[in-house]
Design an enzyme around this catalytic site. Structure first.
Site, mmCIF file in Angstrom:
data_model
loop_
_atom_site.group_PDB
_atom_site.id
_atom_site.type_symbol
_atom_site.label_atom_id
_atom_site.label_comp_id
_atom_site.label_asym_id
_atom_site.label_seq_id
_atom_site.Cartn_x
_atom_site.Cartn_y
_atom_site.Cartn_z
ATOM 1 N N ASN A 67 0.847 -1.188 0.000
ATOM 2 C CA ASN A 67 0.000 0.000 0.000
ATOM 3 C C ASN A 67 0.883 1.239 0.000
ATOM 4 O OD1 ASN A 67 -2.870 1.012 0.294
ATOM 5 N ND2 ASN A 67 -1.798 2.174 1.889
ATOM 6 N N ASP A 127 -4.532 21.955 9.966
ATOM 7 C CA ASP A 127 -5.008 20.989 8.979
ATOM 8 C C ASP A 127 -5.895 21.598 7.908
ATOM 9 O OD1 ASP A 127 -5.238 18.303 7.992
ATOM 10 O OD2 ASP A 127 -4.905 17.663 10.066
ATOM 11 N N TYR A 187 0.411 9.878 4.474
ATOM 12 C CA TYR A 187 0.139 10.149 5.882
ATOM 13 C C TYR A 187 1.268 11.045 6.396
ATOM 14 C CZ TYR A 187 -1.857 5.472 4.878
ATOM 15 O OH TYR A 187 -2.465 4.384 4.300
ATOM 16 N N ARG A 188 0.915 12.205 6.905
ATOM 17 C CA ARG A 188 1.931 13.164 7.340
ATOM 18 C C ARG A 188 2.790 12.583 8.466
ATOM 19 N NH1 ARG A 188 -2.589 16.118 10.541
ATOM 20 N NH2 ARG A 188 -2.153 15.361 12.647
HETATM 21 C C1 LIG Z 1 -1.618 16.569 1.603
HETATM 22 C C2 LIG Z 1 -2.344 15.412 2.190
HETATM 23 C C3 LIG Z 1 -2.063 15.004 3.484
HETATM 24 C C4 LIG Z 1 -2.722 13.925 4.056
HETATM 25 N N1 LIG Z 1 -2.417 13.548 5.332
HETATM 26 C C5 LIG Z 1 -3.005 12.457 5.869
HETATM 27 C C6 LIG Z 1 -2.633 11.998 7.163
HETATM 28 O O1 LIG Z 1 -1.803 12.588 7.833
HETATM 29 N N2 LIG Z 1 -3.244 10.890 7.650
HETATM 30 C C7 LIG Z 1 -4.178 10.197 6.924
HETATM 31 O O2 LIG Z 1 -4.669 9.177 7.406
HETATM 32 N N3 LIG Z 1 -4.565 10.623 5.705
HETATM 33 C C8 LIG Z 1 -3.991 11.734 5.160
HETATM 34 N N4 LIG Z 1 -4.365 12.152 3.906
HETATM 35 C C9 LIG Z 1 -5.419 11.423 3.180
HETATM 36 C C10 LIG Z 1 -4.918 10.093 2.653
HETATM 37 O O3 LIG Z 1 -3.748 10.265 1.915
HETATM 38 C C11 LIG Z 1 -5.985 9.419 1.806
HETATM 39 O O4 LIG Z 1 -7.078 9.124 2.641
HETATM 40 C C12 LIG Z 1 -5.499 8.156 1.110
HETATM 41 O O5 LIG Z 1 -6.529 7.658 0.280
HETATM 42 C C13 LIG Z 1 -5.091 7.086 2.074
HETATM 43 O O6 LIG Z 1 -4.617 5.964 1.371
HETATM 44 P P1 LIG Z 1 -5.003 4.486 1.812
HETATM 45 O O7 LIG Z 1 -6.436 4.274 1.380
HETATM 46 O O8 LIG Z 1 -4.065 3.627 1.049
HETATM 47 O O9 LIG Z 1 -4.835 4.393 3.272
HETATM 48 C C14 LIG Z 1 -3.704 13.246 3.322
HETATM 49 C C15 LIG Z 1 -3.998 13.654 2.019
HETATM 50 C C16 LIG Z 1 -3.325 14.737 1.455
HETATM 51 C C17 LIG Z 1 -3.663 15.162 0.059
HETATM 52 MN MN LIG Z 2 -4.449 2.186 -0.483
#
Ligand SMILES: Cc1cc2nc3c(=O)[nH]c(=O)nc-3n(C[C@H](O)[C@H](O)[C@H](O)COP(=O)(O)O)c2cc1C
Ligand SMILES: [Mn+2]
Length: 528
Positions: A180, A328, A184-185
């Site tokens: 995956n 945020d 995630y920050r």
């Molecule tokens: C700039 C940016 C920062 C993000 N930061 C976070 C974060 O810190 N934690 C989180 O869970 N999702 C964060 N997201 C949203 C996830 O990247 C998004 O939900 C993504 O689909 C997660 O991927 P996954 O489905 O593989 O878990 C962020 C998105 C963006 C555009």
């Molecule tokens: Mn994913």
């Protein structure tokens, strides 16, 4: 032709006049945010009039405290750059390509089969390719390295520290072996550790829980004990474990982080794809060319071969640490919470790496454009489960999870409520706090039209549907972290079969004859 890496994309941005290089010294603490925020909001009342919305991408070449470092920000921050990133003239093209694949009918004869060949050839390009080496290995640091060497921003005054904001976090599902990539920050704690802010419902967090379940199973032995440990783990509010200190299963999970990848890959990390679809494939689909991967030095994970920077390491299953607050995309600081800790074992990078980042805050920001791209690209995929869906709008100020406006082709009573429930059970759309459903004759992209028609058409007590369920971790108003209520508004025209028997008024529209008459006379009237 797909961009080979971030530099290739930067060159394309520069050729298109979409990049500004900044040679004046700037501070990664707050100052870069203030500059970028003004640029992101350009074209808005009182802010940089004359500049196109979103402004240019910025490449800071003189970053205080980091001689030689380069910081790229706002790379996706306009309609044009989002198109350039995905190499399309409009985002619907991506949707059309998805549609093409979903629209496959059983071939009727040899001719039909031949017609399908280019599509099958295309399919082959989606799969990532493992190569022996790549530019991310130009410099390999196993002993002497520090996260503090990177020009990581402190974005807002009350942030808990510096945060890596555009990382592609790579994990592996221990059960399926699938990888995956999620964005995630990561809060930088010190030279070798950072927060791992995968929210509870995200795939990285699920991989982490899978490791915990396995670790709990191997230590607990008895079936009952295993089950209760797993339940305890899942009962925790954030990404971690509810077990008391010392009772959490020991062990660790390998994690790799790529910073500064080609734009399709970076974008794929934010796409709300089903958990079992590897983002490496999504990126391959988007760029129509395989993503090249190389083995990690210290982890059994494949990382993008041409990334600017790769961090390798692990998170301990029994370690959590306070993460946040962080300014945020809600426009507010997200509250501090407990999250796992990422420990670095190795850092590899290109020579003179470009540090890619973004800021979030009050909209519109760079992520608004990424969210709009997701909205367009996911429409055909949403239609698979919600075939009556005509269009969808996630207004930027609704920060994606607070407001979704959808139009539907209504064919049976109660259908608007069926659509709401379908959205609330569709991947990350489950977070949607408010859904407004309108008939197909309402243009959902026109918020003024939606306001006029939706509010005219509702009897609030009858047409508002409340429900309870998971909410976004960033929601600061919900009764509990991650759990709260949602609201659906059925603003479709009500039918007798829905118990509405009053007459429904006609919409005011001028007749074509009169319009044509005035068109003809318009100049003569001398109003313009
Ligand atoms: C700039 C940016 C920062 C993000 N930061 C976070 C974060 O810190 N934690 C989180 O869970 N999702 C964060 N997201 C949203 C996830 O990247 C998004 O939900 C993504 O689909 C997660 O991927 P996954 O489905 O593989 O878990 C962020 C998105 C963006 C555009
Ligand atoms: Mn994913």
């Amino acid at each position: 032709m797909a961009y080979t890496d971030l530099r290739d994309f930067i060159a394309a941005l520069e050729r298109s006049g979409e990049l500004k290089r900044i040679k004046v010294e700037v501070d990664p603490l707050l100052e870069i945010t203030e500059i970028t925020d003004r640029v992101s909001k350009s074209g808005r009342p009182g802010n940089l009039p004359g500049m196109t919305p979103g402004g240019p991408a910025l490449l800071f070449e003189n970053v205080k405290g980091h001689p030689g470092a380069q910081v790229l920000i706002n790379q996706f921050g306009s309609a044009r750059r989002m198109n350039l990133a995905l190499e399309v003239d409009r985002l619907d093209r991506v949707a059309e390509r998805i549609h093409q694949f979903m629209d496959v009918k059983s071939p009727q004869g040899i001719l039909d089969k031949i017609k399908m060949l280019p599509m099958l050839a295309d399919l082959g390009k989606f799969f990532p390719k493992t190569v022996s080496s790549g530019s991310c290995k130009e410099v390999i640091k196993r002993d002497k390295f520090s996260l503090l060497d990177l020009p990581v921003l402190q974005c807002w005054p009350k942030d808990a520290g510096r945060f890596i904001t555009l990382p592609c976090v790579i994990t592996r599902d221990p059960k399926t072996g699938k990888r995956n990539v999620g964005m995630y920050r990561m809060q930088v704690y010190d030279e070798r550790t950072a927060g791992m802010h995968w929210q509870r419902q995200k795939v990285g967090a699920e991989h982490y829980r899978e490791r915990m379940r396995a670790a709990a199973a191997s230590t607990a032995g008895e079936g009952g004990a295993i089950r209760s440990a797993a339940v305890d783990i899942m009962a925790r509010s954030s990404g971690g474990s509810v077990l008391a200190e010392g009772q959490r299963p020991a062990g660790k999970m390998e994690v790799a982080v790529a910073i500064g990848t080609d734009p399709a890959l970076t974008f794929s990390a934010i796409v709300p794809a089903p958990p079992d679809i590897e983002e490496y494939m999504i990126a391959g689909f988007l760029r129509q060319s395989p993503v090249e991967l190389v083995k990690g030095e210290t982890v059994d994970l494949e990382v993008p071969a041409n990334a600017e920077i790769v961090l390798e390491g692990y998170v301990n299953l029994d370690e959590l640490r306070t993460e946040g607050p962080f300014g945020d995309h809600t426009g507010f600081y997200s509250l501090a919470d407990e999250y796992p800790v990422f420990h670095l074992t190795c850092m590899t990078h290109r020579r003179n790496p470009i540090y890619a980042t973004t800021i979030v805050g009050k909209p519109p920001m760079e992520d608004a454009w990424m969210g709009k791209a997701v909205e367009r690209i996911f429409l055909p995929l949403m239609r698979v489960t919600i075939p009556e869906l005509v269009d969808v709008n996630l207004p930027v100020e609704g920060i994606f999870h607070n407001l979704m406006i959808v139009s539907i082709k209504k064919s049976y009573p109660g259908q608007a409520r069926k659509v709401m429930n379908a959205i609330w059970s569709l991947g990350q759309a489950m977070f949607t706090k408010c859904i407004i459903v309108v008939d197909e004759d309402v243009n959902v992209q026109d918020v003024a039209e939606v306001t006029l028609k939706a509010l005219n058409h509702i009897d609030p007590e009858r047409d508002i549907q409340f429900t309870l369920g998971p909410v976004d971790s960033l929601d600061h108003a919900s009764r509990l972290t991650n759990f709260g209520s949602k609201m659906g508004v059925d603003a479709t025209r009500k039918w007798p079969s829905e118990g509405f028997t009053r007459p429904w008024p006609d919409e005011i529209l001028m007749d074509e004859k009169t319009k044509a008459l005035v068109d003809k006379k318009w100049k003569e009237l001398g109003i313009e």
